[in-house]
Scaffold this motif. Structure first.
Motif, mmCIF file in Angstrom:
data_model
loop_
_atom_site.group_PDB
_atom_site.id
_atom_site.type_symbol
_atom_site.label_atom_id
_atom_site.label_comp_id
_atom_site.label_asym_id
_atom_site.label_seq_id
_atom_site.Cartn_x
_atom_site.Cartn_y
_atom_site.Cartn_z
ATOM 1 N N LEU A 161 0.822 -1.207 0.000
ATOM 2 C CA LEU A 161 0.000 0.000 0.000
ATOM 3 C C LEU A 161 0.856 1.258 0.000
ATOM 4 C CD1 LEU A 161 -2.734 1.356 0.118
ATOM 5 C CD2 LEU A 161 -2.699 1.107 2.616
ATOM 6 N N THR A 162 1.886 1.305 0.852
ATOM 7 C CA THR A 162 2.740 2.485 0.909
ATOM 8 C C THR A 162 3.495 2.679 -0.391
ATOM 9 O OG1 THR A 162 3.013 2.157 3.288
ATOM 10 C CG2 THR A 162 4.557 3.645 2.211
ATOM 11 N N LEU A 163 3.969 1.582 -0.982
ATOM 12 C CA LEU A 163 4.676 1.703 -2.259
ATOM 13 C C LEU A 163 3.768 2.283 -3.333
ATOM 14 C CD1 LEU A 163 7.141 1.153 -4.066
ATOM 15 C CD2 LEU A 163 6.195 -1.119 -4.496
ATOM 16 N N THR A 164 2.549 1.784 -3.432
ATOM 17 C CA THR A 164 1.644 2.317 -4.446
ATOM 18 C C THR A 164 1.256 3.768 -4.151
ATOM 19 O OG1 THR A 164 -0.279 1.394 -3.280
ATOM 20 C CG2 THR A 164 0.722 0.046 -4.999
ATOM 21 N N LEU A 165 1.277 4.144 -2.873
ATOM 22 C CA LEU A 165 0.990 5.540 -2.525
ATOM 23 C C LEU A 165 2.057 6.485 -3.083
ATOM 24 C CD1 LEU A 165 -0.350 5.330 1.146
ATOM 25 C CD2 LEU A 165 -1.584 6.136 -0.869
#
Length: 411
Positions: free
Chosen positions: A40-44
């Motif tokens: 999730l953080t990477l895609t953010l």
């Protein structure tokens, strides 16, 4: 300065900006791994780039229609250079600085890509140039320059992150050097908007292009980066989770396949014309996504390569045909505004992996949501082949050889 030399300098700016926007991809993946940030953080990080793009895409084209191309593009390249330096310093500032740098990078690159493409087209229409053939090829050449930059940036950065010394420092240095050279090169490129249009910005889709925009440009735009970004974020994360080791290098290789094939296919998109190229782009994206599902299964990582190849071919066909349609259906004084509007669904694709991660949760690990996106690609193909084709016919923009008249710079 000869028109061909002017075009090369502008192409260098498009290439350098494209390199700078995608070079952080392997580095962001490394941060996600080292800091245990998760999907999730990477895609953010990629969604933050799209957040910066939206206002830039809405305003840059109309602003350049009113005040000129040079001011917007040069300012965008300078801002991209500053953003790259900020991302280099993110090793000290951590995740917040990464997010800020990516948002600002979206603001800068959106302006350069939108207005730079229009500027190149207008330079190609110069009365002392080689005739209308250059004008017809301008969209393909601009798309190829950007796609090549999108491929080269993460490939070089991925190799440096995987095996280079101090990857957080050296991975983005080539981008910074290229941007500096591009800023200096743009000094010799002339302005093409010779008549200033004071007053309010002409935002939005021109009335004459609305049907083509909704029936063709929006679905084609969604095929461009929705699947490309998925292949550079979700695919490698799930492949790594399935046991594959050299994931940083895999990201670089995947980007090379996606963006390299996108660059190589642009001449074919020009020959096919938008009626064929648009639906074909959606079909290739759907099939590539289905292969991506196979890739994220245990031991299936080799499927990443053909998946990325097909997704890249679809990206190149979609981008080139969309830019060409914008060029043909918009009035000359609203071309920047329509291209800006087209780039909104194009770059909305950067948000899709984040939405996918939020909506699917643990189901993402099995890859089933990837199959759902493959089905969406088939729907987009049907829309572009049906209502989209009818809209292009109504607008007289179905053939690869169609050229919209434009007032040549210098007249």
């Amino acid at each position: 300065m000869a028109p061909s030399r002017q075009r090369r300098r502008l192409l260098l700016a498009l290439f350098a900006t494209a390199v700078s926007t995608q070079s952080p991809s392997p580095l962001l993946l490394r941060y996600a791994d080292v800091l245990d940030l998760g999907a999730l953080t990477l895609t953010l990080f990629f969604a933050a780039y799209a957040v910066g793009l939206v206002p830039s895409l809405l305003l840059a084209g109309p602003l350049s229609d009113r005040d000129g191309r040079r001011r917007v593009v040069v300012g965008g390249v300078v801002a991209a250079l500053v953003c790259t330096l900020v991302l280099i310093a993110a090793d000290v500032g951590g995740v917040p600085l990464l997010v800020v740098g990516r948002v600002a990078q979206g603001l800068a690159s959106g302006a350069v890509f939108t207005v730079g493409t229009v500027w190149l087209r207008e330079l190609s229409a110069s009365e002392d140039d080689e005739g209308p053939g250059r004008v017809r090829r301008a969209a393909a050449v601009a798309s190829a320059a950007m796609a090549t930059g999108f491929a080269a940036g993460p490939l070089v950065a991925g190799l440096l992150v995987q095996w280079g010394p101090a990857p957080q420092l050296v991975a983005l240095v080539p981008s910074a050097v290229l941007l500096l050279v591009a800023v200096l090169a743009l000094r010799g490129v002339p302005e093409t908007v010779l008549e200033r249009r004071p007053g309010r910005l002409a935002l939005g889709v021109p009335r004459v292009a609305r049907r083509a925009f909704w029936a063709y440009l929006v679905p084609v735009g969604l095929t461009v980066y929705t699947y490309a970004v998925l292949s550079l974020t979700v695919f490698p994360l799930l492949v790594a989770g399935a046991g594959f080791g050299a994931v940083f290098a895999l990201v670089g290789l995947s980007a090379l396949l996606v963006q390299g094939s996108a660059a190589l296919v642009t001449p074919l998109a020009t020959r096919l014309g938008p009626v064929v190229a648009g639906p074909l782009a959606a079909l290739l994206a759907a099939v590539g996504c289905a292969l991506g599902y196979l890739a994220v299964q245990p031991g299936g990582w080799p499927w990443v390569l053909p998946a990325c190849l097909l997704i890249g071919l679809g990206e190149g066909l979609g981008m080139t045909s969309g830019v060409a349609v914008c060029d043909r259906v918009a009035p000359a004084d609203r071309r920047g505004a329509l291209l800006s509007a087209f780039y909104l669904p194009v770059y909305a694709g950067f948000v899709v992996p984040t939405v996918l991660a939020l909506a699917s949760g643990d189901a993402l690990r099995g890859g089933v949501p990837i199959l759902v996106l493959a089905g969406v690609g088939l729907v987009l193909m049907a829309v572009t082949a049906g209502p989209g084709r009818a809209a292009l016919r109504a607008a007289g923009a179905t053939h690869a050889t169609t050229v919209v008249p434009v007032v040549a710079p210098g007249r």
